[in-house]
Design a protein around this motif. Structure first.
Motif, PDB file in Angstrom:
ATOM      1  N   VAL A  31       0.826  -1.209   0.000  1.00  0.00           N
ATOM      2  CA  VAL A  31       0.000   0.000   0.000  1.00  0.00           C
ATOM      3  C   VAL A  31       0.859   1.257   0.000  1.00  0.00           C
ATOM      4  CG1 VAL A  31      -1.951  -1.110   1.139  1.00  0.00           C
ATOM      5  CG2 VAL A  31      -0.209   0.047   2.530  1.00  0.00           C
ATOM      6  N   PHE A  32       2.161   1.110   0.231  1.00  0.00           N
ATOM      7  CA  PHE A  32       3.057   2.262   0.226  1.00  0.00           C
ATOM      8  C   PHE A  32       3.116   2.835  -1.188  1.00  0.00           C
ATOM      9  CE2 PHE A  32       7.072   4.563   0.125  1.00  0.00           C
ATOM     10  CZ  PHE A  32       7.043   5.230   1.342  1.00  0.00           C
ATOM     11  N   PRO A  33       3.009   4.156  -1.334  1.00  0.00           N
ATOM     12  CA  PRO A  33       2.987   4.783  -2.664  1.00  0.00           C
ATOM     13  C   PRO A  33       4.383   4.926  -3.274  1.00  0.00           C
ATOM     14  CG  PRO A  33       2.662   6.442  -0.969  1.00  0.00           C
ATOM     15  CD  PRO A  33       2.713   5.113  -0.267  1.00  0.00           C
ATOM     16  N   TRP A  34       4.953   3.810  -3.680  1.00  0.00           N
ATOM     17  CA  TRP A  34       6.315   3.805  -4.206  1.00  0.00           C
ATOM     18  C   TRP A  34       6.468   4.650  -5.460  1.00  0.00           C
ATOM     19  CZ3 TRP A  34      10.179   2.561  -1.336  1.00  0.00           C
ATOM     20  CH2 TRP A  34      10.036   1.618  -0.329  1.00  0.00           C
ATOM     21  N   GLY A  35       5.473   4.655  -6.321  1.00  0.00           N
ATOM     22  CA  GLY A  35       5.570   5.425  -7.565  1.00  0.00           C
ATOM     23  C   GLY A  35       5.731   6.907  -7.311  1.00  0.00           C
ATOM     24  N   THR A  36       4.907   7.455  -6.442  1.00  0.00           N
ATOM     25  CA  THR A  36       5.002   8.878  -6.102  1.00  0.00           C
ATOM     26  C   THR A  36       6.322   9.169  -5.403  1.00  0.00           C
ATOM     27  OG1 THR A  36       2.603   9.021  -5.923  1.00  0.00           O
ATOM     28  CG2 THR A  36       3.877  10.756  -4.849  1.00  0.00           C
ATOM     29  N   TYR A  37       6.728   8.276  -4.533  1.00  0.00           N
ATOM     30  CA  TYR A  37       8.003   8.434  -3.828  1.00  0.00           C
ATOM     31  C   TYR A  37       9.158   8.533  -4.832  1.00  0.00           C
ATOM     32  CZ  TYR A  37      11.952   7.168  -0.824  1.00  0.00           C
ATOM     33  OH  TYR A  37      13.153   7.143  -0.170  1.00  0.00           O
ATOM     34  N   VAL A  38       9.185   7.646  -5.806  1.00  0.00           N
ATOM     35  CA  VAL A  38      10.271   7.626  -6.790  1.00  0.00           C
ATOM     36  C   VAL A  38      10.287   8.897  -7.627  1.00  0.00           C
ATOM     37  CG1 VAL A  38      11.091   6.480  -8.897  1.00  0.00           C
ATOM     38  CG2 VAL A  38      10.523   5.127  -6.884  1.00  0.00           C
ATOM     39  N   VAL A  39       9.118   9.315  -8.161  1.00  0.00           N
ATOM     40  CA  VAL A  39       9.130  10.512  -9.009  1.00  0.00           C
ATOM     41  C   VAL A  39       9.522  11.753  -8.216  1.00  0.00           C
ATOM     42  CG1 VAL A  39       7.526   9.632 -10.745  1.00  0.00           C
ATOM     43  CG2 VAL A  39       6.625  10.956  -8.831  1.00  0.00           C
ATOM     44  N   ASN A  40       9.119  11.825  -6.953  1.00  0.00           N
ATOM     45  CA  ASN A  40       9.484  12.994  -6.150  1.00  0.00           C
ATOM     46  C   ASN A  40      10.978  13.022  -5.833  1.00  0.00           C
ATOM     47  OD1 ASN A  40       6.917  14.080  -6.164  1.00  0.00           O
ATOM     48  ND2 ASN A  40       6.351  13.223  -4.183  1.00  0.00           N
ATOM     49  N   VAL A  41      11.562  11.883  -5.550  1.00  0.00           N
ATOM     50  CA  VAL A  41      12.998  11.835  -5.256  1.00  0.00           C
ATOM     51  C   VAL A  41      13.812  12.108  -6.522  1.00  0.00           C
ATOM     52  CG1 VAL A  41      14.899  10.361  -4.474  1.00  0.00           C
ATOM     53  CG2 VAL A  41      12.729  10.351  -3.236  1.00  0.00           C
ATOM     54  N   VAL A  42      13.421  11.515  -7.628  1.00  0.00           N
ATOM     55  CA  VAL A  42      14.131  11.753  -8.890  1.00  0.00           C
ATOM     56  C   VAL A  42      14.004  13.225  -9.292  1.00  0.00           C
ATOM     57  CG1 VAL A  42      14.129  11.243 -11.371  1.00  0.00           C
ATOM     58  CG2 VAL A  42      13.997   9.386  -9.712  1.00  0.00           C
ATOM     59  N   GLY A  43      12.810  13.787  -9.148  1.00  0.00           N
ATOM     60  CA  GLY A  43      12.617  15.201  -9.454  1.00  0.00           C
ATOM     61  C   GLY A  43      13.468  16.099  -8.575  1.00  0.00           C
ATOM     62  N   SER A  44      13.614  15.738  -7.312  1.00  0.00           N
ATOM     63  CA  SER A  44      14.463  16.511  -6.399  1.00  0.00           C
ATOM     64  C   SER A  44      15.921  16.437  -6.818  1.00  0.00           C
ATOM     65  CB  SER A  44      14.302  15.997  -4.963  1.00  0.00           C
ATOM     66  OG  SER A  44      12.999  16.215  -4.498  1.00  0.00           O
ATOM     67  N   LEU A  45      16.350  15.278  -7.266  1.00  0.00           N
ATOM     68  CA  LEU A  45      17.722  15.122  -7.743  1.00  0.00           C
ATOM     69  C   LEU A  45      17.963  15.989  -8.985  1.00  0.00           C
ATOM     70  CD1 LEU A  45      20.487  13.631  -7.640  1.00  0.00           C
ATOM     71  CD2 LEU A  45      19.451  11.905  -9.117  1.00  0.00           C
ATOM     72  N   ILE A  46      17.038  15.932  -9.937  1.00  0.00           N
ATOM     73  CA  ILE A  46      17.177  16.735 -11.156  1.00  0.00           C
ATOM     74  C   ILE A  46      17.188  18.220 -10.821  1.00  0.00           C
ATOM     75  CG2 ILE A  46      16.063  17.391 -13.332  1.00  0.00           C
ATOM     76  CD1 ILE A  46      14.962  14.471 -13.428  1.00  0.00           C
ATOM     77  N   LEU A  47      16.282  18.647  -9.955  1.00  0.00           N
ATOM     78  CA  LEU A  47      16.219  20.061  -9.584  1.00  0.00           C
ATOM     79  C   LEU A  47      17.481  20.498  -8.857  1.00  0.00           C
ATOM     80  CD1 LEU A  47      14.568  22.622  -9.738  1.00  0.00           C
ATOM     81  CD2 LEU A  47      13.415  21.935  -7.627  1.00  0.00           C
TER      82      LEU A  47
END
Length: 122
Positions: A31-47
């Protein structure tokens, strides 16, 4: 012209977020929202990387608009993170909700710092 750069970045970022979220979540039986977690972390890295490059003079304002505001703005999603955390809480998964908040904030900050440090190394 600036708004067009933001739009172009978002045209890539929004579908990338959706497709990444679905692909990652499909691989986890949780039930953990892994997809949202991944896009947010990757987006933070890119930013962080774009910000670090801009601070070093290696990226101009156009790249910041295209990748930082457009791509990362559409790729990352604070609203979905908040909604999924609320849903976890309402479903009685308080531990997962707490883990989502702590892990998302910690990993997002770590990724942003890593991006800045990576930009400095380049």
């Amino acid at each position: 012209m600036n708004w067009l750069l933001v739009v172009l970045g978002a045209i890539v970022g929004a579908p990338l977020r959706y497709l990444t979220d679905r692909a990652v979540q499909a691989r986890h039986d949780s039930v953990f929202p892994w997809g949202t977690y991944v896009v947010n972390v990757v987006g933070s890295l890119i930013l962080g990387l774009v910000t670090g490059l801009a601070a070093a003079g290696a990226a101009g304002p156009h790249l910041q608009l295209l990748l930082g505001t457009g791509l990362c703005g559409a790729l990352t999603t604070y609203s979905t993170f908040s909604y999924e955390t609320l849903r976890l809480t309402e479903a009685g998964s308080g531990l997962y909700a707490s883990a989502n908040v702590v892990a998302s904030v910690a990993a997002g900050l770590a990724a942003a710092f890593a991006g800045v440090f990576l930009a400095r190394a380049l």
